[in-house]
Design an enzyme around this catalytic site. Structure first.
Site, PDB file in Angstrom:
ATOM      1  CG  HIS A  78      40.309  -4.650  -6.710  1.00 22.53           C
ATOM      2  ND1 HIS A  78      39.312  -4.225  -5.876  1.00 22.53           N
ATOM      3  CD2 HIS A  78      41.306  -5.073  -5.924  1.00 22.53           C
ATOM      4  CE1 HIS A  78      39.697  -4.389  -4.621  1.00 22.53           C
ATOM      5  NE2 HIS A  78      40.913  -4.899  -4.623  1.00 22.53           N
ATOM      6  CG  HIS A 118      32.909  -2.087  -7.113  1.00 22.07           C
ATOM      7  ND1 HIS A 118      33.161  -0.824  -6.637  1.00 22.07           N
ATOM      8  CD2 HIS A 118      34.042  -2.798  -6.875  1.00 22.07           C
ATOM      9  CE1 HIS A 118      34.380  -0.784  -6.136  1.00 22.07           C
ATOM     10  NE2 HIS A 118      34.931  -1.967  -6.266  1.00 22.07           N
ATOM     11  CG  ASP A 122      31.201   1.952  -8.387  1.00 21.48           C
ATOM     12  OD1 ASP A 122      31.159   3.171  -8.598  1.00 21.48           O
ATOM     13  OD2 ASP A 122      30.658   1.400  -7.416  1.00 21.48           O
TER      14      ASP A 122
END
Length: 168
Positions: A78, A118, A122
């Site tokens: 994302h 996350h 990440d």
């Protein structure tokens, strides 16, 4: 929590719509190529680094995927996708839209950390992946001598520039 999922879905849909618009309507493939490279690499890294779950692991209905399946993708797709879209927007002069995407990406970053969606690494690597894969897509297009369309913002602007050159 449902509103956060809806907001995430809307933001991801905005990224996908922008990248599809750039490649289909404006014939600028760089962002789409960067996104394909990024998700391919993310999947390969995930498959090659996942560890088997212990036999005593008890999955719940809240796990994704459901059951005792190990699922891990190293960096945030994302975040990386939003970075790719933002870079593309800046490249063609859509600075305000790029700032909006960067702001939404920062809010997404905070949400993912707060909700433990996350790890910090990440998210940080997601930003770096967006930058790296945009650069690699540019190199790829340059090596193939393909016009990436980076010097035009849309086909109607390009037509206006051509007609303006013809009249002068």
């Amino acid at each position: 929590e449902l509103s956060l999922l809806v907001m995430r879905g809307v933001f991801v849909a905005m990224q996908a719509a922008y990248i599809l618009w750039a490649v289909l309507a404006e014939q600028r493939p760089r962002a789409a190529i960067a996104t394909l490279m990024m998700f391919t690499c993310r999947g390969l890294l995930g498959c090659s680094t996942q560890l088997p779950l212990p036999a005593e692991f008890l999955g719940s209905g809240m796990d994704f995927p459901v059951g005792n399946v190990s699922f891990f993708l190293f960096y945030s797709g994302h975040v990386a996708g939003a970075v790719i879209a933002s870079i593309d927007m800046r490249r063609v002069g859509r600075r305000r839209l790029a700032v909006l995407y960067d702001t939404l990406n920062l809010l997404q970053f905070v949400r993912l950390l707060a909700c433990r969606g996350h790890y910090t690494i990440d998210l940080a690597v997601g930003v770096g992946a967006g930058l790296v894969f945009d650069m690699l897509a540019g190199w790829y297009l340059d090596s193939k001598n393909i016009d990436s369309g980076d010097n035009r913002c849309c086909s109607s602007c390009q037509k206006a520039l051509v007609s303006q050159k013809l009249t002068s």
